[in-house]
Enzyme design. Structure first.
Site, PDB file in Angstrom:
ATOM      1  N   LYS A   1      -0.656 -13.204 -24.567  1.00 19.54           N
ATOM      2  CA  LYS A   1      -1.118 -11.759 -24.278  1.00 19.54           C
ATOM      3  C   LYS A   1      -1.082 -11.071 -25.172  1.00 19.54           C
ATOM      4  O   LYS A   1      -0.198 -10.946 -26.281  1.00 19.54           O
ATOM      5  CB  LYS A   1      -0.454 -11.515 -22.840  1.00 19.54           C
TER       6      LYS A   1
ATOM      7  N   HIS B   1       4.945 -15.168 -21.023  1.00 19.85           N
ATOM      8  CA  HIS B   1       6.383 -15.671 -21.203  1.00 19.85           C
ATOM      9  C   HIS B   1       7.316 -15.461 -19.867  1.00 19.85           C
ATOM     10  O   HIS B   1       8.247 -16.060 -19.949  1.00 19.85           O
ATOM     11  CB  HIS B   1       7.095 -15.054 -22.391  1.00 19.85           C
TER      12      HIS B   1
ATOM     13  N   LYS C   1       9.414   3.069 -18.283  1.00 23.62           N
ATOM     14  CA  LYS C   1      10.386   3.141 -19.451  1.00 23.62           C
ATOM     15  C   LYS C   1      11.415   4.388 -19.015  1.00 23.62           C
ATOM     16  O   LYS C   1      11.027   5.420 -18.037  1.00 23.62           O
ATOM     17  CB  LYS C   1       9.852   3.747 -20.676  1.00 23.62           C
TER      18      LYS C   1
ATOM     19  N   HIS D   1       2.956  -9.731 -16.061  1.00 29.28           N
ATOM     20  CA  HIS D   1       4.290 -10.172 -15.690  1.00 29.28           C
ATOM     21  C   HIS D   1       4.254  -9.882 -14.083  1.00 29.28           C
ATOM     22  O   HIS D   1       4.667 -10.920 -13.538  1.00 29.28           O
ATOM     23  CB  HIS D   1       4.964  -9.293 -16.429  1.00 29.28           C
TER      24      HIS D   1
ATOM     25  N   LYS E   1      18.550  -0.958 -16.510  1.00 28.14           N
ATOM     26  CA  LYS E   1      17.535  -2.147 -17.181  1.00 28.14           C
ATOM     27  C   LYS E   1      17.555  -3.150 -16.103  1.00 28.14           C
ATOM     28  O   LYS E   1      18.471  -3.837 -15.944  1.00 28.14           O
ATOM     29  CB  LYS E   1      17.822  -2.398 -18.546  1.00 28.14           C
TER      30      LYS E   1
END
Length: 458
Positions: A139, A169, A317, A231, A322
């Site tokens: 991608k 992935h 972001k 994703h 995270k």
């Protein structure tokens, strides 16, 4: 083709950043597990020797794992060869043909920009080494529906669809595959996994850092193209698909396509876009850029199972933590027999997909004491991810074996862009938000799943 294993692996872009961070460490792991014993040919423009490639591979393995098992590394280097050359010159592909020797069914992994896919495919065809081969491409697969269709047409001039493996992935992660497994391997989940019991679904992918010096790249992509359209949409599909007839790749792809067809194209009112303070000062970012670094989106899935259940995705972001997490929130019991409880304390299933992997079930139980008063608790199971396969390790192995379950089919790739096309490249300036917060507060007011967003903790 599906039953024939690839007898060689060719990595275009082997000297690049992706190969250093992901591909070379994954090949090392494949050798360590006994999953790779075929020749590996690296191709790149850099005029390197095989000794220089070995140094690069050693550095990649060391940075990923801290140490190098010399026996494993020696086996990997014994498999590797290097071809230097320009992807637009026939001599490069003549050298590659010589390096492949008698191997007739290679897997070509294009870890290179999409603008080079066409020249490489043409070069392979002209050199007579495309027939009987497979092609794995990274991608982004296009920037919108039109470019995705054009890219597919380019690849199909040389390779049949069954030979093309479009990689995301994210689908190679153990935690992502576990979504499907938990759904379809547990009898107690299926009866309640529908609109009668599920109130809403929310998916959060939060990153507590900025764009890390990638201003030019990120300003061309933004949050929606970078992680949502690929994703996180794939996560939504795994939560929403019907059970496939079996584990064959086409059966699962067929079910994904049915969900994609049922998702309404997004409208402006289905999206909140944000941009963190300081983004415009990043090197490579346009002075008045309208690119989003945060996006929250609301999806409607018009199927018998999901009609009326809102699916929300948010990603950004410079958020507080995270983490990537899914919350499937269930409807509250029709009558509060014992005591009332807040709206945000309904039953739920929580899938934490990273960095740690956790499955949790939110329930209410009686609080200790004489009165029938309840409290919310979560029953959790923490996965041991110590020796999980790396995503690229799994995907390269599957592609070489012809297993297509974890790859995106042409119709699915194009249908996904159909959903997002109407809201791409909005020229209106995104709402601003301060780093360390959950996006633009004022713009997000009223834009939330029933019961509100669940803000994950680190």
């Amino acid at each position: 083709m599906r039953r024939t294993s690839s007898d060689a692996l060719v990595v275009f872009g082997v000297t690049g950043d992706l190969a250093h961070k992901m591909i070379l460490p994954s090949l090392y792991q494949m050798v360590r597990r006994g999953h790779l014993d075929k020749p590996v040919v690296g191709v790149a423009l850099d005029d390197w020797s095989e000794e220089q490639l070995a140094e690069r591979a050693r550095d990649a393995v060391t940075k990923q794992f801290g140490t190098v098992d010399e026996a494993v590394f020696g086996k990997l280097m014994g498999l590797m060869h290097y071809v230097s050359g320009d992807y637009k010159q026939t001599t490069t592909f003549e050298k590659l043909r010589a390096a492949l020797g008698t191997h007739k069914h290679p897997l070509y992994y294009l870890a290179i920009p999409p603008s080079l896919f066409g020249p490489v495919a043409d070069g392979l065809k002209a050199a007579g080494i495309a027939k009987g081969a497979r092609l794995m491409v990274e991608k982004p697969f296009g920037r919108d529906l039109a470019t995705a269709q054009a890219l597919n047409a380019t690849l199909h001039q040389v390779f049949e669809e069954d030979a093309v493996f479009r990689i995301d992935h994210f689908l190679g992660k153990e935690a992502i595959q576990n979504l499907l497994y938990i759904r379809f391997a547990n009898a107690f989940i299926e009866p309640i996994w529908n609109r009668n019991y599920v109130e809403s679904v929310q998916v959060t992918m939060a990153e507590d850092f900025g764009i890390k010096g990638r201003g030019k790249f990120y300003d061309e992509v933004g949050a929606i193209r970078d992680v949502v359209q690929n994703h996180l949409l794939n996560v939504l599909l795994l939560l929403a698909v019907e059970p496939p007839i079996n584990g064959e790749s086409d059966d699962l792809s067929d079910e994904k396509v049915q969900v994609l067809k049922a998702i309404r194209p997004l409208k402006k009112e289905d999206v909140v876009r944000g941009q963190f303070d300081g983004y415009l000062d990043e090197p490579g970012v346009a002075p008045k850029s309208a690119r989003e670094t945060f996006a929250a989106l609301r999806f409607a899935v018009d199927t018998w199972r999901w009609e009326g259940v809102p699916f929300y995705i948010r990603a950004g972001k410079e958020l507080p933590v995270k983490v990537t997490e899914v919350i499937v929130r269930f409807r509250r019991p029709p009558i509060a027999v014992f005591d009332g409880f807040p709206k945000d304390q309904a039953n739920y299933v929580r899938f934490r997909l990273g960095p740690e992997v956790v499955t949790g079930i939110g329930v209410r139980r009686k609080k200790a004491g004489g009165d029938m008063v309840g409290e919310a608790v979560e029953l959790t199971a923490l996965d041991d991810t110590t020796d999980d396969m790396m995503p690229y390790e799994r995907l390269i192995g599957d592609a070489m074996a012809g297993k297509r379950q974890l790859f995106t089919r042409q119709d699915a790739a194009e249908l996904a862009w159909r959903i997002f096309d109407p809201i791409l490249d909005d020229p209106e300036a995104p709402a601003r938000y301060k780093p360390g917060t959950w996006g633009p507060k004022a713009a997000m007011k009223g834009f939330e799943p029933p019961g509100g967003w669940v803000d994950p903790e680190a």
